[in-house]
Design an enzyme around this catalytic site. Structure first.
Site: not given
Ligand SMILES: Cc1ncc(C[n+]2csc(CCOP(=O)(O)OP(=O)(O)O)c2C)c(N)n1
Ligand SMILES: [Mg+2]
Lengths: 368, 338
Positions: B69, B138
């Site tokens: 990322e 999540h």
């Protein structure tokens, strides 16, 4: 797969063989420029005329000069805290006094060091945190290894735009332990991006020695893990740095992807000028003496004498080598070197400080 | 008649399709736009937002990135230096923390530290939010981190039209934008609507919308909790209170005016966000209203947020810590009855 040894340039034909006698003179001049800039700043700082921390590049100039010397003006670089001279030395081969050249001018660099409005970033962040899309210098943050991803992105985009520029990122050996170092080199390797990672291995990261930073005898071997070449250069010998970096540049320009070039050097003083006294405690005096014995200016002169490009008498003329900042004088440097940097310092001292209101400007681009 | 209804139904599109259309249309319009992310090309994205994109625009412009990322964001920044606009997908917005330094220090500050020389047109988008049993990593709504980092715009749509319109606006904005997509809304049938294309579809950043007009209390929110506010407004109407629901849509820059104008009429405020309470965006809205519009308030404002906990996995626990229409109704009643 390429290994560290396979990729070393062959002794028979080396990139330096294509350099002219003038190029050798120019390289030596650039070593003087880098050294004098550092010495001058140390002196200015002692006079209390500068803010911030000075990370001396003394004894590491050959890495900067040798890496930049063969670049084209459309190639990109991303220097770090110890590379201040890189900002005005990129593209300097086009003639440092040439006002038309693309690179950053000494006035801009001094404007930055003195925190003036003439700095390319109007002195909004300190010291080495400047850049220029014109001069193709990536603006770094303080976060070590933080610009390598951007470097990869720059050349990715350049390739899409039809260019074939390369990018050189400069990194201390300590910063190689950052996660983003791995992420970016891995990405560059996957896409065969022309990203050349220069490691300025000065054996210390602030107060930490290399054996506590990574567990390899030669850092360049890290390259094997990415399937890319890893080269080792004598960081005190500007010609050896030039050879290794240009080998990597040619490899990259031919579309073969990234390389790591480890330049072995030694940090002359403390980490920064705030740390000079403490550095004497954590670094053994013997190691420091040995590390500083091989001065890049002296080595280049010896090479030039050997090549018949300089007489022994001439080599003695500007004796800046093997002297600490407090022992060396303006007369130890070529007059044009002193004049060039003095002009930069003078212009910076005359330049205005940005207005206070600028502190709240440019958070966003408004022309949405 | 039956066939007509058929066509009608096919014109209505979901939140995910809205995003997909926005990205594809902009890729078509802007040859200098690039998409980067994990599994966005060959697979078409974990949720399918970039489905078909690589086929249409090629592997060079739609890049399947390694699981890195920080590198994705940093490389996007470098591409911007060379004239590109970049859409970065975070597979889940939770993973944005792995790219944090590159976002807040490298990207967000670029324009500032170069005194305007370098703008970074980048949209970092990804599926966000809880209620789906995604557990701790999540389910996050971590927008407050970025609202507290000058130089970033922060967006969170709650409807398909806003999703499309704000995405186009974000992709045309010269500044970096963090774009929160509510994954629980991606395929929600009940909220499907007709969509415009291109310029017609644009929803400008920094403009709130009034999702429901009312007179007695103003419920301010964004994202998933806007729908809970609407449900709460229904509940409140049964109790005899008329609630106005404002969807701020953009957190940075914030459309304070629409909120204050509403308060001039309702004089009562409840702010809702899905994120934890402490230093959450609801607190920011309350602080601004206290400072700028205190004289219009007839009752202390209240906020409804997640508890200051992570989001647990199993349903009863998850719902326990999160806002709900009932919790909002309760808070609004207290404010109304003050
Ligand atoms: C991410 C990050 N962590 C810590 C620091 C603080 N810091 C600045 S320079 C430095 C040492 C760097 O060592 P090295 O990479 O070997 O470069 P050198 O200073 O030796 O040239 C440290 C720890 C920083 N700038 N960035
Ligand atoms: Mg070091």
């Amino acid at each position: 797969m390429a290994t560290t040894t396979e990729r070393q340039p062959s002794e028979k034909s080396r990139p330096r063989d294509l350099l002219s006698p003038q190029d050798y003179q120019e390289m030596l001049a650039q070593l003087y420029l880098a050294r004098y800039f550092d010495v001058r700043l140390i002196k200015e700082k002692k006079r209390g005329r500068l803010r911030g921390t000075l990370y001396s590049s003394h004894n590491q100039e050959a890495v900067i000069v040798g890496s930049l010397f063969g670049l084209r003006s459309d190639d990109w670089i991303s220097p770090i805290h110890r590379d201040m001279p890189a900002f005005f030395l990129k593209d300097a081969r086009a003639g440092w006094r040439n006002k038309e050249r693309i690179g950053m001018s000494i006035d801009e660099v001094c404007g930055q060091v003195w925190g003036r409005a003439t700095s390319p970033g109007r002195a909004r962040d300190n010291w080495s945190h400047i850049g220029s899309t014109r001069a193709k210098i990536i603006h770094s943050t303080s976060m070590l290894a933080g610009t390598i991803p951007a470097a990869a992105g720059v050349v990715y985009a350049d390739r899409l735009n039809g260019g074939n520029s390369v990018v050189l990122t400069f990194n201390g050996e300590g910063s190689t332990a950052q996660g983003v170092f791995h992420e970016a080199i891995n990405f560059a390797a996957v896409h065969k991006l022309p990203v050349i990672t220069i490691i300025e291995n000065n054996h210390w990261a602030y107060g930490t020695p290399t054996e506590l930073e990574y567990s390899l005898p030669d850092f360049a071997r890290r390259a094997d893990g990415y399937g890319i070449p890893g080269l080792i250069a004598d960081g005190q010998d500007v010609l050896d740095v030039y050879d290794k970096v240009m080998t990597a540049v040619e490899h990259a320009r031919a579309g073969h992807g990234p390389s790591i070039v480890e330049c072995k050097t030694f940090r002359a003083y403390g980490h920064g000028d705030h740390d000079d006294d403490r550095a004497a405690k954590y670094r053994p005096a013997k190691e420091v003496d040995e590390g500083r014995r091989r001065d890049p200016i002296a080595i280049m002169k010896a090479n030039m004498v050997k090549a018949g490009l300089m007489t022994k008498a001439d080599a003695k003329k500007y004796a800046a080598e093997n002297k600490g900042a407090s022992e060396v004088h303006d007369t130890d440097f070529p007059e044009d070197v002193v004049a060039y940097l003095t002009e930069g310092v003078t212009s910076a001292l005359k330049a205005p400080v940005p207005s206070a209101e600028e502190g709240a400007m440019w958070v966003f681009r408004e022309d949405a | 008649m039956a066939s007509l209804m058929q066509t009608d139904a096919t014109i209505k599109k979901n939140y995910l399709t809205a995003l997909k259309e926005a990205i594809a249309e902009e890729m078509d319009r802007n040859q200098h736009m690039i998409c980067m992310g994990e599994d966005i090309g060959l697979l078409g994205g974990a949720f399918g937002v970039t489905d078909g994109l690589q086929e249409k625009f090629g592997t060079e412009r739609v890049i399947d990135m390694p699981i890195s990322e920080a590198c994705i964001v940093g490389a996007a920044c470098g591409m911007a230096l060379n004239g590109k606009t970049v859409m970065v997908e975070m597979q889940f917005i939770d993973f944005i923390s792995c790219g944090f330094d590159q976002i807040v220090n490298m990207t967000a500050t670029y324009h500032y530290r170069t005194a305007g020389e370098v703008a970074v047109p980048m949209v970092i988008r990804g599926p966000a939010g809880a209620y789906g049993g995604g557990a701790l990593y999540h389910s996050q709504m971590n927008e407050a981190w970025f609202c507290n980092s000058p130089g970033l715009k922060v967006v969170c749509p709650s409807t398909p039209r806003d999703a499309k319109g704000l995405m186009i606006a974000a992709l045309r904005d010269p500044n970096p934008v963090i774009f929160y997509e509510i994954k629980e809304l991606y395929r929600k049938r009940e909220i499907e609507e007709e969509l415009e294309s291109g310029d017609e579809a644009i929803v400008p950043l920094g403009k709130a919308s009034i999702s429901r007009a009312g007179e007695d209390v103003t419920l301010v929110s964004y994202g998933q909790t806007v729908w809970q506010c609407l449900e709460a407004a229904e509940n409140l109407s049964k109790e005899g209170y008329s609630a106005e629901v404002i969807d701020i849509r953009t957190l940075v820059p914030l459309d304070q005016e629409t909120i204050i104008n509403s308060l001039k009429r309702t004089n009562r405020l409840v702010v809702v966000n899905e994120a934890p309470m402490t230093c959450g965006f609801a607190g920011e809205i309350m602080a601004r209203i206290s400072q700028e519009a205190f004289e219009y308030l007839d009752a202390p404002p209240m906020r409804v947020t997640r508890m200051d906990t992570p989001v647990p996995w199993v349903k009863p626990l998850e719902l326990h810590v999160l806002p709900s229409a009932d919790k909002i109704t309760e808070a609004a009643l207290r404010v109304c009855k003050f």
